[in-house]
Motif scaffolding. Structure first.
Motif, PDB file in Angstrom:
ATOM      1  N   GLU A   1      48.909  34.951  31.999  1.00 42.75           N
ATOM      2  CA  GLU A   1      48.737  33.700  32.748  1.00 42.75           C
ATOM      3  C   GLU A   1      47.972  33.910  34.053  1.00 42.75           C
TER       4      GLU A   1
ATOM      5  N   THR B   1      44.283  34.403  33.199  1.00 46.66           N
ATOM      6  CA  THR B   1      43.732  33.127  32.741  1.00 46.66           C
ATOM      7  C   THR B   1      43.518  32.173  33.909  1.00 46.66           C
ATOM      8  N   SER B   2      44.480  32.094  34.785  1.00 45.05           N
ATOM      9  CA  SER B   2      44.383  31.208  35.940  1.00 45.05           C
ATOM     10  C   SER B   2      43.212  31.599  36.842  1.00 45.05           C
ATOM     11  N   LYS B   3      43.069  32.908  37.094  1.00 44.63           N
ATOM     12  CA  LYS B   3      41.966  33.381  37.933  1.00 44.63           C
ATOM     13  C   LYS B   3      40.627  33.118  37.246  1.00 44.63           C
ATOM     14  N   ALA B   4      40.554  33.324  35.934  1.00 40.53           N
ATOM     15  CA  ALA B   4      39.316  33.060  35.195  1.00 40.53           C
ATOM     16  C   ALA B   4      38.945  31.579  35.285  1.00 40.53           C
ATOM     17  N   GLN B   5      39.936  30.709  35.169  1.00 37.75           N
ATOM     18  CA  GLN B   5      39.675  29.273  35.303  1.00 37.75           C
ATOM     19  C   GLN B   5      39.156  28.945  36.696  1.00 37.75           C
ATOM     20  N   GLU B   6      39.744  29.565  37.701  1.00 39.11           N
ATOM     21  CA  GLU B   6      39.301  29.363  39.080  1.00 39.11           C
ATOM     22  C   GLU B   6      37.846  29.816  39.254  1.00 39.11           C
TER      23      GLU B   6
ATOM     24  N   LEU C   1      35.530  30.081  36.909  1.00 40.20           N
ATOM     25  CA  LEU C   1      34.674  29.140  36.181  1.00 40.20           C
ATOM     26  C   LEU C   1      34.444  27.867  36.996  1.00 40.20           C
ATOM     27  N   THR C   2      35.514  27.357  37.588  1.00 36.94           N
ATOM     28  CA  THR C   2      35.412  26.139  38.387  1.00 36.94           C
ATOM     29  C   THR C   2      34.501  26.346  39.589  1.00 36.94           C
TER      30      THR C   2
ATOM     31  N   HIS D   1      31.369  26.485  32.229  1.00 36.41           N
ATOM     32  CA  HIS D   1      32.420  26.288  31.234  1.00 36.41           C
ATOM     33  C   HIS D   1      31.912  26.748  29.868  1.00 36.41           C
TER      34      HIS D   1
ATOM     35  N   ALA E   1      33.340  32.202  29.121  1.00 33.47           N
ATOM     36  CA  ALA E   1      34.792  32.409  29.140  1.00 33.47           C
ATOM     37  C   ALA E   1      35.167  33.883  29.228  1.00 33.47           C
TER      38      ALA E   1
ATOM     39  N   SER F   1      34.242  35.444  32.527  1.00 35.04           N
ATOM     40  CA  SER F   1      35.142  35.052  33.621  1.00 35.04           C
ATOM     41  C   SER F   1      36.459  35.827  33.535  1.00 35.04           C
TER      42      SER F   1
END
Length: 147
Positions: free
Chosen positions: A83, A86-91, A93-94, A99, A104, A107
């Motif tokens: 988690e 994943t959270s850091k990768a989403q950050e 990407l943002t 995206h 993916a 990131s």
């Protein structure tokens, strides 16, 4: 291009993070990357990659080369995607306004590199996607080295 440890990294607490191309080269018999992984292992330098990068690099057509694959992976630490990663990768990407599947796994690898840096390691990512990694890692303590 011959990957070399970045000059700014001290000999202790080094971590090298391999992207798909670096991992593929090492497992498919590229002498330079294979020797690099071997030398790093002998010197006590961490070499890591993400579990997703393993999938990205796997080529079932390379069946006869599974010994090289197994040998290389025996010297590499596999970081599983949890988690926090994943959270850091989403950050990442943002922040990069990116995206999709094209970015993916990159990131995730950048998040792995940053996690290693947070534990105090001097980190370098060995990558064929220097521009993409810069999108995620510019302004961080993580070095980016082309393979």
């Amino acid at each position: 291009m011959t990957p070399r440890p970045p000059r700014r990294l001290p000999p202790r607490n080094r971590t090298f993070v391999l992207d798909c191309e670096a991992l593929s080269k090492a497992t498919l018999g590229d002498q330079t990357l294979g020797l690099f992984v071997k030398a790093a292992s002998r010197a006590g330098i961490r070499v890591v990659t993400s579990a997703l990068t393993l999938l990205e690099a796997w080529d079932p057509r390379a069946g006869a080369r599974t010994k090289a694959w197994d040998w290389t992976l025996s010297r590499i630490e596999i970081v599983y995607v949890d988690e926090a990663i994943t959270s850091k990768a989403q950050e990442l990407l943002t922040e990069a306004k990116l995206h999709g599947h094209k970015y993916a796994i990159d990131s995730v690898l950048a998040a792995v590199a940053l996690q290693c840096a947070q534990r105090g390691d001097q980190v370098a990512v060995l990558t064929s996607d220097v521009d993409d990694m810069r999108r995620f890692l510019d302004g961080t303590p993580v070095a980016i080295e082309a393979v």
